[in-house]
Design a protein around this motif. Structure first.
Motif, PDB file in Angstrom:
ATOM      1  N   LEU A 283       0.852  -1.053   0.029  1.00  0.00           N
ATOM      2  CA  LEU A 283       0.005  -0.085   0.132  1.00  0.00           C
ATOM      3  C   LEU A 283       0.760   1.256  -0.081  1.00  0.00           C
ATOM      4  O   LEU A 283       0.299   2.327  -0.241  1.00  0.00           O
ATOM      5  N   LEU A 288      -3.963   7.872  -3.165  1.00  0.00           N
ATOM      6  CA  LEU A 288      -5.164   7.477  -2.589  1.00  0.00           C
ATOM      7  C   LEU A 288      -6.409   7.140  -3.514  1.00  0.00           C
ATOM      8  O   LEU A 288      -7.104   6.236  -2.794  1.00  0.00           O
ATOM      9  N   GLU A 289      -6.271   7.427  -4.675  1.00  0.00           N
ATOM     10  CA  GLU A 289      -7.399   7.171  -5.587  1.00  0.00           C
ATOM     11  C   GLU A 289      -7.385   5.633  -5.817  1.00  0.00           C
ATOM     12  O   GLU A 289      -8.527   5.047  -6.292  1.00  0.00           O
ATOM     13  N   LEU A 291      -6.431   3.165  -3.564  1.00  0.00           N
ATOM     14  CA  LEU A 291      -6.389   2.406  -2.320  1.00  0.00           C
ATOM     15  C   LEU A 291      -7.292   1.172  -2.468  1.00  0.00           C
ATOM     16  O   LEU A 291      -6.932   0.226  -1.954  1.00  0.00           O
ATOM     17  N   ASP A 292      -8.585   1.470  -2.885  1.00  0.00           N
ATOM     18  CA  ASP A 292      -9.505   0.409  -2.803  1.00  0.00           C
ATOM     19  C   ASP A 292      -9.233  -0.773  -3.560  1.00  0.00           C
ATOM     20  O   ASP A 292      -9.527  -2.011  -3.367  1.00  0.00           O
ATOM     21  N   TYR A 309      -9.268  -1.644   5.604  1.00  0.00           N
ATOM     22  CA  TYR A 309      -9.640  -0.254   5.581  1.00  0.00           C
ATOM     23  C   TYR A 309      -8.379   0.541   5.754  1.00  0.00           C
ATOM     24  O   TYR A 309      -7.589   0.127   6.794  1.00  0.00           O
ATOM     25  N   GLN A 317     -11.221   7.705   7.977  1.00  0.00           N
ATOM     26  CA  GLN A 317     -11.261   6.666   6.820  1.00  0.00           C
ATOM     27  C   GLN A 317     -11.002   7.425   5.533  1.00  0.00           C
ATOM     28  O   GLN A 317     -11.911   8.060   5.033  1.00  0.00           O
ATOM     29  N   SER A 319     -10.148   5.444   2.650  1.00  0.00           N
ATOM     30  CA  SER A 319     -10.361   4.361   1.848  1.00  0.00           C
ATOM     31  C   SER A 319     -11.937   3.859   1.991  1.00  0.00           C
ATOM     32  O   SER A 319     -12.432   4.226   3.001  1.00  0.00           O
ATOM     33  N   ALA A 341     -15.886   5.512   3.139  1.00  0.00           N
ATOM     34  CA  ALA A 341     -14.613   6.685   3.222  1.00  0.00           C
ATOM     35  C   ALA A 341     -15.352   7.484   3.884  1.00  0.00           C
ATOM     36  O   ALA A 341     -16.381   8.251   3.737  1.00  0.00           O
TER      37      ALA A 341
END
Length: 410
Positions: A283, A288-289, A291-292, A309, A317, A319, A341
């Motif tokens: 990770l 950030l975009e 992460l999921d 998460y 949060q 993610s 999120a």
């Protein structure tokens, strides 16, 4: 009933209460048995007391106490450290009789010191609370030990504990029976053990009948056991050899199992730490975009992973919550749902230690609000290279039977 009372046809049997850690008999409980004065046939306790009411019941209760103390007297002379526990029928207490010295006089006549006597009360059977409080305070001031019997039974009132301030809590056999196979019973027992520790009371597990039950309540912190596993009610014995042989077996089994459990916990902890480190490394480079997407790829990284998460250092949060769909409880989605999120986790037990300065932390087992399953949340701070800041990876991992501290080995 009147014939039994007139002929004093009551005898006392003793059942030992054993201490596993000390490998000794801690106390004996006096159990009364009536017998027909003509046929000498034994009258079971339920029948004996079930047929007595009013003054007849009070007289029977007094006779049982007198016979118990008389029977214990020679045992006490041989072993002055031994304690006798006996029941007092609190349903017969009245304010005019609750402090009439009757029990004190009988104990003195038998040559037994008050600190060698535990008075067992089923407090919910008391119809006169002021009389019960007067009785308890009177005998506690004179050195007698006060115990609440049948704690955890259907009629037990926990609000009486702060009123009576007992020295001993005897957990009812309904809680102990099959406790090693019943998670909710186990958690109730653990709560009562923690309560007893906070108020300074000893705990006795009643009705221990199998090695598995004995080992499980030992894991919960209950050292004092009573039940058929160790001995049936019997005439006084100076040695209780068979009971102590079983105590040795249980103690040895507990020692061996505890060693295996600690070793297993160390191995599981090391494996889960390795998974967390691997996930953090993966990770650390993700934006950030994305992460999921990366969390979704990671959910199969370990067999115990249920939800993943990421939080920022303020507990927010950043993610989504990525869950293994196989573990979600479809029928209880109103109660349990994964956080989205932007959710605030700043008051959660797994965030506060990080806020206090720790870099990684593992919670005790609890029910996950995301899945409705029993889990442990592992959290670890990692450096997020794209933003140049620290983030927190949270992983809900399934808590198995080994994490409960109770299993079916002996």
């Amino acid at each position: 009933m009147r014939k039994i009372l007139e002929s004093d046809s009551v005898r006392t049997l003793f059942q030992p209460i054993v201490s596993i850690s000390r490998r000794t008999v801690f106390a004996v409980e006096a159990l009364s048995r009536g017998f027909d004065p003509e046929t000498h046939e034994t009258v079971p306790p339920a029948l004996l007391f079930g047929n007595a009411g009013g003054t007849l019941r009070r007289d029977l209760d007094r006779l049982c106490r007198e016979r118990a103390l008389e029977t214990f007297s020679p045992v006490h002379k041989q072993n002055p450290a031994l304690i006798m526990s006996m029941n007092v029928d609190v349903s017969t207490l009245e304010e005019s009789t609750s402090g009439n010295h009757a029990l004190m006089k009988t104990a003195r006549a038998a040559g037994i010191q008050p600190h060698n006597v535990i008075i067992e009360l089923v407090e919910s059977a008391a119809t006169n609370l002021p009389a019960l409080l007067h009785f308890v305070n009177y005998y506690r001031r004179r050195g007698f030990i006060i115990a609440l019997d049948d704690v955890g039974a259907g009629h037990s009132n926990l609000d009486r504990i702060p009123l009576l301030k007992p020295d001993v809590l005897k957990l009812d056999r309904s809680l102990i029976s099959g406790v090693h196979n019943h998670f909710h019973k186990l958690e109730v027992v653990r709560c009562l053990v923690r309560l007893a520790a906070r108020i300074g009371a000893l705990v006795v597990a009643e009705g221990v009948e199998t090695p598995e039950e004995a080992l499980c309540v030992l894991d919960c912190g209950i050292d004092l056991h009573q039940g058929f596993l160790y001995a049936v009610p019997e005439t006084p014995s100076p040695t209780y050899r068979s009971a102590l042989r079983m105590v040795d077996e249980v103690a040895s089994g507990h020692q061996a199992r505890s060693t295996r459990r600690v070793s297993g916990e160390y191995e599981r902890s090391a494996a889960r730490d390795a998974v967390m480190l691997s996930l953090c490394m993966r990770l650390s480079d993700a934006s950030l975009e994305t992460l999921d997407v990366e969390l979704a790829r990671c959910i199969d990284e370990g067999p115990d992973l249920e939800c993943l998460y990421v939080l920022d250092m303020r507990g927010k949060q950043v993610s989504g919550t990525i869950c293994d769909p196989a573990v979600l409880m479809r029928s209880r989605r109103i109660l349990y749902a994964p956080a989205e999120a932007g959710a605030d986790h700043s008051l959660k037990d797994y965030y506060i230690p990080i806020r206090a300065g720790l870099r990684h932390f593992v919670t005790r087992p609890y029910i996950s609000l995301a899945s409705g399953n029993r889990c442990m949340t592992h959290v670890r701070v990692f450096r997020h290279d794209p933003t140049g800041s620290d983030l927190i990876l949270c992983a809900d991992m399934a808590a198995g039977s080994n994490d409960s501290g109770c299993c079916n080995e002996f």
